[in-house]
Design a protein around this motif. Structure first.
Motif, mmCIF file in Angstrom:
data_model
loop_
_atom_site.group_PDB
_atom_site.id
_atom_site.type_symbol
_atom_site.label_atom_id
_atom_site.label_comp_id
_atom_site.label_asym_id
_atom_site.label_seq_id
_atom_site.Cartn_x
_atom_site.Cartn_y
_atom_site.Cartn_z
ATOM 1 N N MET A 1 0.842 -1.179 0.000
ATOM 2 C CA MET A 1 0.000 0.000 0.000
ATOM 3 C C MET A 1 0.886 1.241 0.000
ATOM 4 O O MET A 1 1.854 1.316 0.745
ATOM 5 C CB MET A 1 -0.890 -0.029 1.238
ATOM 6 N N ILE A 2 0.561 2.184 -0.857
ATOM 7 C CA ILE A 2 1.354 3.412 -0.891
ATOM 8 C C ILE A 2 0.642 4.498 -0.099
ATOM 9 O O ILE A 2 -0.585 4.525 -0.017
ATOM 10 C CB ILE A 2 1.643 3.864 -2.335
ATOM 11 N N SER A 3 1.425 5.383 0.461
ATOM 12 C CA SER A 3 0.864 6.450 1.290
ATOM 13 C C SER A 3 0.213 7.523 0.410
ATOM 14 O O SER A 3 0.390 7.544 -0.816
ATOM 15 C CB SER A 3 1.961 7.079 2.141
ATOM 16 N N PHE A 4 -0.504 8.411 1.065
ATOM 17 C CA PHE A 4 -1.173 9.493 0.353
ATOM 18 C C PHE A 4 -0.153 10.366 -0.372
ATOM 19 O O PHE A 4 -0.360 10.761 -1.527
ATOM 20 C CB PHE A 4 -2.004 10.336 1.330
ATOM 21 N N GLU A 5 0.952 10.656 0.283
ATOM 22 C CA GLU A 5 1.990 11.502 -0.311
ATOM 23 C C GLU A 5 2.625 10.819 -1.528
ATOM 24 O O GLU A 5 2.890 11.461 -2.548
ATOM 25 C CB GLU A 5 3.057 11.834 0.733
ATOM 26 N N GLN A 6 2.854 9.517 -1.434
ATOM 27 C CA GLN A 6 3.402 8.770 -2.561
ATOM 28 C C GLN A 6 2.414 8.722 -3.718
ATOM 29 O O GLN A 6 2.805 8.837 -4.877
ATOM 30 C CB GLN A 6 3.774 7.353 -2.127
ATOM 31 N N ARG A 7 1.149 8.574 -3.412
ATOM 32 C CA ARG A 7 0.121 8.544 -4.459
ATOM 33 C C ARG A 7 0.042 9.907 -5.153
ATOM 34 O O ARG A 7 -0.122 9.985 -6.371
ATOM 35 C CB ARG A 7 -1.234 8.163 -3.871
ATOM 36 N N ARG A 8 0.178 10.971 -4.364
ATOM 37 C CA ARG A 8 0.154 12.317 -4.938
ATOM 38 C C ARG A 8 1.360 12.532 -5.849
ATOM 39 O O ARG A 8 1.239 13.086 -6.947
ATOM 40 C CB ARG A 8 0.141 13.347 -3.814
ATOM 41 N N LEU A 9 2.526 12.059 -5.426
ATOM 42 C CA LEU A 9 3.729 12.163 -6.243
ATOM 43 C C LEU A 9 3.604 11.318 -7.511
ATOM 44 O O LEU A 9 4.029 11.741 -8.590
ATOM 45 C CB LEU A 9 4.951 11.731 -5.432
ATOM 46 N N LEU A 10 3.005 10.150 -7.397
ATOM 47 C CA LEU A 10 2.779 9.286 -8.559
ATOM 48 C C LEU A 10 1.857 9.971 -9.559
ATOM 49 O O LEU A 10 2.112 9.958 -10.765
ATOM 50 C CB LEU A 10 2.194 7.948 -8.118
ATOM 51 N N HIS A 11 0.800 10.591 -9.065
ATOM 52 C CA HIS A 11 -0.127 11.298 -9.950
ATOM 53 C C HIS A 11 0.590 12.462 -10.642
ATOM 54 O O HIS A 11 0.403 12.697 -11.831
ATOM 55 C CB HIS A 11 -1.335 11.802 -9.163
ATOM 56 N N LYS A 12 1.431 13.167 -9.893
ATOM 57 C CA LYS A 12 2.196 14.272 -10.463
ATOM 58 C C LYS A 12 3.103 13.760 -11.584
ATOM 59 O O LYS A 12 3.191 14.364 -12.652
ATOM 60 C CB LYS A 12 3.028 14.928 -9.369
ATOM 61 N N PHE A 13 3.757 12.614 -11.348
ATOM 62 C CA PHE A 13 4.622 12.026 -12.367
ATOM 63 C C PHE A 13 3.826 11.663 -13.619
ATOM 64 O O PHE A 13 4.264 11.932 -14.737
ATOM 65 C CB PHE A 13 5.332 10.783 -11.818
ATOM 66 N N VAL A 14 2.654 11.069 -13.432
ATOM 67 C CA VAL A 14 1.832 10.663 -14.573
ATOM 68 C C VAL A 14 1.401 11.886 -15.382
ATOM 69 O O VAL A 14 1.468 11.884 -16.618
ATOM 70 C CB VAL A 14 0.600 9.851 -14.094
ATOM 71 N N VAL A 15 1.002 12.937 -14.708
ATOM 72 C CA VAL A 15 0.576 14.152 -15.404
ATOM 73 C C VAL A 15 1.753 14.765 -16.158
ATOM 74 O O VAL A 15 1.609 15.176 -17.317
ATOM 75 C CB VAL A 15 -0.039 15.156 -14.408
ATOM 76 N N TYR A 16 2.920 14.836 -15.531
ATOM 77 C CA TYR A 16 4.109 15.368 -16.206
ATOM 78 C C TYR A 16 4.475 14.518 -17.417
ATOM 79 O O TYR A 16 4.817 15.046 -18.475
ATOM 80 C CB TYR A 16 5.300 15.437 -15.261
ATOM 81 N N ASP A 17 4.412 13.211 -17.269
ATOM 82 C CA ASP A 17 4.751 12.313 -18.374
ATOM 83 C C ASP A 17 3.796 12.510 -19.549
ATOM 84 O O ASP A 17 4.230 12.581 -20.699
ATOM 85 C CB ASP A 17 4.729 10.863 -17.892
ATOM 86 N N MET A 18 2.514 12.622 -19.263
ATOM 87 C CA MET A 18 1.541 12.857 -20.339
ATOM 88 C C MET A 18 1.751 14.224 -20.976
ATOM 89 O O MET A 18 1.604 14.378 -22.191
ATOM 90 C CB MET A 18 0.115 12.719 -19.806
ATOM 91 N N ALA A 19 2.122 15.229 -20.184
ATOM 92 C CA ALA A 19 2.382 16.566 -20.715
ATOM 93 C C ALA A 19 3.587 16.554 -21.649
ATOM 94 O O ALA A 19 3.560 17.185 -22.711
ATOM 95 C CB ALA A 19 2.590 17.551 -19.580
ATOM 96 N N VAL A 20 4.630 15.823 -21.270
ATOM 97 C CA VAL A 20 5.817 15.727 -22.122
ATOM 98 C C VAL A 20 5.458 15.071 -23.450
ATOM 99 O O VAL A 20 5.848 15.554 -24.519
ATOM 100 C CB VAL A 20 6.947 14.946 -21.409
ATOM 101 N N GLN A 21 4.707 13.997 -23.413
ATOM 102 C CA GLN A 21 4.302 13.315 -24.641
ATOM 103 C C GLN A 21 3.459 14.231 -25.528
ATOM 104 O O GLN A 21 3.643 14.279 -26.745
ATOM 105 C CB GLN A 21 3.540 12.041 -24.311
ATOM 106 N N SER A 22 2.541 14.965 -24.916
ATOM 107 C CA SER A 22 1.683 15.879 -25.668
ATOM 108 C C SER A 22 2.496 17.005 -26.304
ATOM 109 O O SER A 22 2.296 17.356 -27.472
ATOM 110 C CB SER A 22 0.611 16.450 -24.739
ATOM 111 N N LEU A 23 3.419 17.575 -25.539
ATOM 112 C CA LEU A 23 4.246 18.656 -26.072
ATOM 113 C C LEU A 23 5.171 18.172 -27.177
ATOM 114 O O LEU A 23 5.451 18.913 -28.127
ATOM 115 C CB LEU A 23 5.063 19.298 -24.951
ATOM 116 N N GLN A 24 5.645 16.946 -27.097
ATOM 117 C CA GLN A 24 6.477 16.400 -28.164
ATOM 118 C C GLN A 24 5.684 16.241 -29.459
ATOM 119 O O GLN A 24 6.201 16.505 -30.548
ATOM 120 C CB GLN A 24 7.088 15.065 -27.740
#
Length: 98
Positions: A1-24
C-alpha cells in the motif's frame, strides 16, 4: 500500500509524463507553422522544464521503490496504470481525457 503523499507524487509524475508526450507531438506540428520561430523556443523551454520535473518525480518514486510498469488501454475512455511497489502491484484507473 502506498501512502497518500506517494500517491500524490505518482499522480504528479503521470501528469508530467503525459504533458511531455503531448508537447512532443505538438512540437512536430508547430515546426510546420509560419510563426514557428516565435513558438518553438517557448515550447522548447516548457518541454525542458516539464521534463526535469518529470525526472525529479520519477527519481523520488524510485527512492521509495515505486515504478510505473505499463499503461493498458481498457476502452476509449479509460486506461489502467500498473504500478509496482516494494510490497505489491497496484492498478490505477485514469480517464483518457484527463
Amino acid at each position: 500500500m502506498i501512502s497518500f503523499e506517494q500517491r500524490r507524487l505518482l499522480h504528479k509524475f503521470v501528469v508530467y509524463d503525459m504533458a511531455v508526450q503531448s508537447l512532443q507531438r505538438d512540437h512536430k506540428v508547430i515546426e510546420n507553422l509560419k510563426m514557428s520561430k516565435v513558438y518553438l523556443p517557448i515550447l522548447d523551454k516548457l518541454l525542458d522544464d516539464i521534463s526535469q520535473e518529470c525526472y525529479n518525480a520519477k527519481r523520488l518514486l524510485a527512492k521509495d521503490k515505486i515504478r510505473v510498469v505499463k499503461w493498458e488501454k481498457k476502452d476509449e475512455y479509460f486506461s489502467d496504470l500498473v504500478v509496482a511497489t516494494a510490497v505489491e502491484d497496484l492498478v490505477l484507473t485514469y480517464a483518457n481525457m484527463a
